[in-house]
Design a protein around this motif. Structure first.
Motif, PDB file in Angstrom:
ATOM      1  N   ARG A   1      16.904  -7.192  -1.271  1.00 47.15           N
ATOM      2  CA  ARG A   1      16.353  -6.457  -2.390  1.00 47.15           C
ATOM      3  C   ARG A   1      16.608  -7.207  -3.699  1.00 47.15           C
ATOM      4  O   ARG A   1      17.731  -7.621  -3.966  1.00 47.15           O
TER       5      ARG A   1
ATOM      6  N   ASN B   1      20.559   0.354  12.593  1.00 43.62           N
ATOM      7  CA  ASN B   1      20.805   0.071  11.171  1.00 43.62           C
ATOM      8  C   ASN B   1      19.681   0.508  10.248  1.00 43.62           C
ATOM      9  O   ASN B   1      19.630   0.080   9.105  1.00 43.62           O
ATOM     10  N   ARG B   2      18.773   1.336  10.710  1.00 44.30           N
ATOM     11  CA  ARG B   2      17.663   1.727   9.848  1.00 44.30           C
ATOM     12  C   ARG B   2      17.930   3.095   9.232  1.00 44.30           C
ATOM     13  O   ARG B   2      18.221   4.053   9.952  1.00 44.30           O
TER      14      ARG B   2
ATOM     15  N   LYS C   1      16.891  -3.754  -8.384  1.00 44.42           N
ATOM     16  CA  LYS C   1      17.675  -2.581  -8.017  1.00 44.42           C
ATOM     17  C   LYS C   1      18.097  -1.822  -9.263  1.00 44.42           C
ATOM     18  O   LYS C   1      18.676  -2.387 -10.174  1.00 44.42           O
ATOM     19  N   LEU C   2      17.757  -0.542  -9.292  1.00 42.90           N
ATOM     20  CA  LEU C   2      18.210   0.315 -10.387  1.00 42.90           C
ATOM     21  C   LEU C   2      19.502   0.983  -9.954  1.00 42.90           C
ATOM     22  O   LEU C   2      19.750   1.138  -8.758  1.00 42.90           O
ATOM     23  N   PRO C   3      20.328   1.399 -10.909  1.00 47.99           N
ATOM     24  CA  PRO C   3      21.516   2.161 -10.525  1.00 47.99           C
ATOM     25  C   PRO C   3      21.110   3.447  -9.792  1.00 47.99           C
ATOM     26  O   PRO C   3      20.012   3.956 -10.009  1.00 47.99           O
ATOM     27  N   ASP C   4      22.015   3.964  -8.960  1.00 48.98           N
ATOM     28  CA  ASP C   4      21.645   5.113  -8.137  1.00 48.98           C
ATOM     29  C   ASP C   4      21.543   6.416  -8.920  1.00 48.98           C
ATOM     30  O   ASP C   4      21.099   7.414  -8.375  1.00 48.98           O
ATOM     31  N   TYR C   5      21.969   6.421 -10.182  1.00 50.13           N
ATOM     32  CA  TYR C   5      21.891   7.669 -10.943  1.00 50.13           C
ATOM     33  C   TYR C   5      20.608   7.791 -11.751  1.00 50.13           C
ATOM     34  O   TYR C   5      20.467   8.704 -12.554  1.00 50.13           O
TER      35      TYR C   5
ATOM     36  N   PRO D   1      13.461  -4.481  12.404  1.00 52.38           N
ATOM     37  CA  PRO D   1      12.994  -4.771  11.042  1.00 52.38           C
ATOM     38  C   PRO D   1      13.533  -6.085  10.502  1.00 52.38           C
ATOM     39  O   PRO D   1      14.651  -6.497  10.829  1.00 52.38           O
TER      40      PRO D   1
ATOM     41  N   GLU E   1      19.324   0.357   4.512  1.00 52.25           N
ATOM     42  CA  GLU E   1      20.158   0.101   5.683  1.00 52.25           C
ATOM     43  C   GLU E   1      21.112   1.275   5.877  1.00 52.25           C
ATOM     44  O   GLU E   1      21.601   1.850   4.901  1.00 52.25           O
TER      45      GLU E   1
ATOM     46  N   ASP F   1      -3.578   3.487   8.714  1.00 45.49           N
ATOM     47  CA  ASP F   1      -2.252   3.786   8.174  1.00 45.49           C
ATOM     48  C   ASP F   1      -2.121   3.405   6.708  1.00 45.49           C
ATOM     49  O   ASP F   1      -1.213   3.850   6.028  1.00 45.49           O
ATOM     50  N   ARG F   2      -3.026   2.566   6.201  1.00 41.90           N
ATOM     51  CA  ARG F   2      -2.872   2.104   4.822  1.00 41.90           C
ATOM     52  C   ARG F   2      -3.911   2.679   3.877  1.00 41.90           C
ATOM     53  O   ARG F   2      -3.710   2.695   2.673  1.00 41.90           O
TER      54      ARG F   2
ATOM     55  N   HIS G   1       8.704   5.043  -4.146  1.00 43.68           N
ATOM     56  CA  HIS G   1       9.199   3.753  -3.696  1.00 43.68           C
ATOM     57  C   HIS G   1       8.006   2.865  -3.394  1.00 43.68           C
ATOM     58  O   HIS G   1       7.085   3.294  -2.704  1.00 43.68           O
TER      59      HIS G   1
ATOM     60  N   ALA H   1       0.853  -1.186   0.000  1.00 45.16           N
ATOM     61  CA  ALA H   1       0.000   0.000   0.000  1.00 45.16           C
ATOM     62  C   ALA H   1       0.885   1.231   0.000  1.00 45.16           C
ATOM     63  O   ALA H   1       1.952   1.234   0.580  1.00 45.16           O
TER      64      ALA H   1
ATOM     65  N   LYS I   1      18.526   5.184   1.353  1.00 40.51           N
ATOM     66  CA  LYS I   1      17.371   4.898   0.523  1.00 40.51           C
ATOM     67  C   LYS I   1      16.188   4.508   1.387  1.00 40.51           C
ATOM     68  O   LYS I   1      16.365   4.024   2.496  1.00 40.51           O
ATOM     69  N   PRO I   2      14.964   4.686   0.851  1.00 35.14           N
ATOM     70  CA  PRO I   2      13.797   4.294   1.633  1.00 35.14           C
ATOM     71  C   PRO I   2      13.867   2.825   2.025  1.00 35.14           C
ATOM     72  O   PRO I   2      14.200   1.979   1.199  1.00 35.14           O
ATOM     73  N   GLN I   3      13.557   2.545   3.262  1.00 35.87           N
ATOM     74  CA  GLN I   3      13.567   1.187   3.816  1.00 35.87           C
ATOM     75  C   GLN I   3      14.934   0.522   3.686  1.00 35.87           C
ATOM     76  O   GLN I   3      15.038  -0.693   3.729  1.00 35.87           O
TER      77      GLN I   3
ATOM     78  N   GLN J   1      15.214  -8.158   7.668  1.00 36.92           N
ATOM     79  CA  GLN J   1      16.129  -7.717   6.617  1.00 36.92           C
ATOM     80  C   GLN J   1      15.854  -8.465   5.329  1.00 36.92           C
ATOM     81  O   GLN J   1      16.559  -9.401   4.973  1.00 36.92           O
TER      82      GLN J   1
ATOM     83  N   ASP K   1      26.818   3.095  -9.744  1.00 33.14           N
ATOM     84  CA  ASP K   1      25.610   2.332  -9.453  1.00 33.14           C
ATOM     85  C   ASP K   1      25.244   2.381  -7.977  1.00 33.14           C
ATOM     86  O   ASP K   1      24.079   2.411  -7.623  1.00 33.14           O
ATOM     87  N   ASP K   2      26.255   2.334  -7.132  1.00 36.33           N
ATOM     88  CA  ASP K   2      25.998   2.390  -5.692  1.00 36.33           C
ATOM     89  C   ASP K   2      26.613   3.653  -5.138  1.00 36.33           C
ATOM     90  O   ASP K   2      27.824   3.770  -5.040  1.00 36.33           O
ATOM     91  N   GLN K   3      25.756   4.583  -4.785  1.00 38.28           N
ATOM     92  CA  GLN K   3      26.253   5.842  -4.257  1.00 38.28           C
ATOM     93  C   GLN K   3      26.026   5.902  -2.756  1.00 38.28           C
ATOM     94  O   GLN K   3      25.193   5.186  -2.216  1.00 38.28           O
TER      95      GLN K   3
ATOM     96  N   ARG L   1      24.393   7.087  -0.137  1.00 37.01           N
ATOM     97  CA  ARG L   1      23.195   7.813   0.241  1.00 37.01           C
ATOM     98  C   ARG L   1      22.212   6.853   0.899  1.00 37.01           C
ATOM     99  O   ARG L   1      22.339   5.632   0.776  1.00 37.01           O
TER     100      ARG L   1
END
Lengths: 251, 220
Positions: free
Chosen positions: A114, B61-62, A117-121, A109, B54, B173-174, A74, A67, B50-52, A111, B44-46, B48
């Motif tokens: 994933r 670790n959230r 996964k798309l590249p970060d750019y 949470p 690590e 919430d949903r 995302h 939802a 990301k939502p949900q 774990q 590809d991996d920067q 930063r």
């Protein structure tokens, strides 16, 4: 100049090196494409969750758990409380759900690993695509028959653009099981066709009728969408050509 | 080269060609548990969040942090009433359903009802959805079309969706507030259809006794 033996050796060496480089180039060029390296990535998840059971057999709609995909870029992985909404009663003692119960009690949470996964750019906005009535299946494949989720499409730039340019050939329009709002009621017999597109000719019809107003890269096209009638209801848009402007996807 | 060797070589080449064509055309594919091979990782991996995702920076670790206490959502409201607090909710929402009962709202109501309610309550509201049939055992899912539920005020239905009831969890919430009111409209319509097209007894929170008796008579 050289003896016949050396001459033959030299010839063979040159030929052999050339052939090796050619084969290597072919293998690298085709073997390193996303549809070879990425498609089929199927990690084991910490909790053995089965989409085949929950979507295929129990017919729980995609958006019941994911939802917020209508509003958010995302697509959220559900919180533990969503799992526990049912599993506090159903299979409450199952050892497979041990981790879920622990997460629920302690607030840690789960774990999940994933898969897509798309590249970060680049950025991909789920809400935009969902509101254009593009079914989840277009990018995620037949989730309802997968016990463990695997990447089904290459998610490469060429693959994205193939849909943006020729939507009528690639896009699967909304199915009832996805919970995508089309702005209209479902047909009376939708329960027998839960896993089939509600209007299978939608994209073809729209693509045939609707032409971009501006150059296609800006992604503006003529539509007959009514203005949002009710504030707070995410109004669906018609599926059509996607933008081809670089900055539409790249940061 | 002898003939059998030639045949074997030809077969091998044919096999390799088939395999290559199969892989390139996407007909042959296989699963792997290893993360995809990154030939040229570029950016590809920067670095930063990301939502949900690590974030090792934080002790738990959230990457996603809880909002500061007392934070208000920018859109909509948090639902203020607890599960048992029906009376306050009925008083608070005494004005009834703020949405107009148009075809568009009902379509939205159907869409949200099918998504969030149908697993247990079924698409018709009869309370025998697939999750109820296969999962719940002796736990009962309520029939939304029963007489008692038809007599509920709109505010009470809204409250039950938002805060839950018995084993039903809260959905505030949903499902957004607007969507919950759309669902209320749709449930009213389902009740009306099941009741032979009769208008449900109330739309603004009060049930007159004469109306209730008419409903019960019709049911018998």
């Amino acid at each position: 100049m050289f003896s016949q033996r050396i001459d033959r050796l030299l010839k063979r060496t040159i030929l052999g090196t050339g052939a090796t480089i050619a084969v290597g180039a072919i293998v690298l060029y085709f073997g390193m494409r996303n549809d070879v390296t990425d498609v089929g990535y199927r990690p084991q998840q910490p909790v053995p969750f089965s989409h085949k059971l929950h979507v295929g057999q129990l017919q729980i709609h995609c958006q019941y758990c994911h939802a917020g995909v209508e509003q958010s870029a995302h697509s959220p992985v559900p919180t533990t409380s969503v799992c526990m909404g049912c599993h506090i009663v159903i299979k409450a003692e199952s050892p497979k759900l041990q981790l879920v119960r622990e997460s629920w009690e302690k607030g840690i949470p789960i774990q999940w690993r994933r898969v897509h996964k798309l590249p970060d750019y680049v950025h991909f906005n789920h809400a935009r695509h969902i509101r254009a009535q593009i079914d989840c299946q277009s990018c995620h494949g037949n989730v309802e028959i997968q016990g463990v989720i695997a990447q089904n499409k290459p998610l490469s730039m060429g693959w994205c653009l193939s849909c943006h340019r020729n939507p009528e050939e690639h896009i699967i329009p909304a199915r009832p099981i996805s919970g995508i709002f089309t702005g209209e009621r479902l047909p009376e017999d939708f329960r027998e066709h839960l896993f089939e597109p509600i209007n299978s000719n939608l994209v073809k019809g729209v693509a045939a009728r609707v032409r971009p107003i501006t150059s296609p890269q800006y992604g503006a096209w003529e539509t007959d969408i009514p203005t949002p009638v009710i504030a707070g209801i995410p109004h669906p848009k018609l599926p059509g050509y996607g933008p081809e402007n670089c900055s539409a996807c790249h940061y | 080269m002898s003939t059998p060797a030639k045949i074997a070589l030809a077969l091998l080449l044919a096999l390799m060609a088939t395999f290559t064509i199969g892989v390139l055309s996407g007909k042959i594919w296989w699963f792997s548990e290893d993360p995809p091979l990154m030939v040229i990782p570029d950016m590809d991996d920067q670095f930063r969040l990301k939502p949900q995702g690590e974030a090792r920076f934080f002790a738990d670790n959230r990457a996603q942090r809880d909002p500061v206490e007392g934070t208000l959502p920018r859109q909509g409201k948090t639902y203020p009433f607890g599960m048992g607090d029906v009376d306050s909710a009925e008083k608070y929402f005494a004005a009834g359903n703020p949405l107009p009962k148009t075809e568009y709202v009902l379509a939205r109501g159907q869409n949200r009802f099918n998504t969030f309610c149908s697993p247990c309550h079924n698409y018709t509201g009869t309370g025998d959805g697939l999750v109820q049939q296969k999962g719940f055992g002796n736990q009962v899912t309520m029939n939304l079309l029963r007489e008692e539920a038809r007599a509920y005020s709109d505010a009470k239905i809204f409250h039950v969706i938002s805060a839950g009831q018995n084993i039903m969890p809260a959905y505030a919430d949903r499902i957004s507030e607007t969507d919950r009111w759309a669902i209320v409209h749709y449930i009213r319509e389902l009740q009306q259809k099941a009741n032979g097209g009769m208008v449900p007894p109330t739309s603004n929170g009060t049930v007159s006794s004469t109306q209730s008796t008419t409903v019960s008579k019709r049911m018998q």
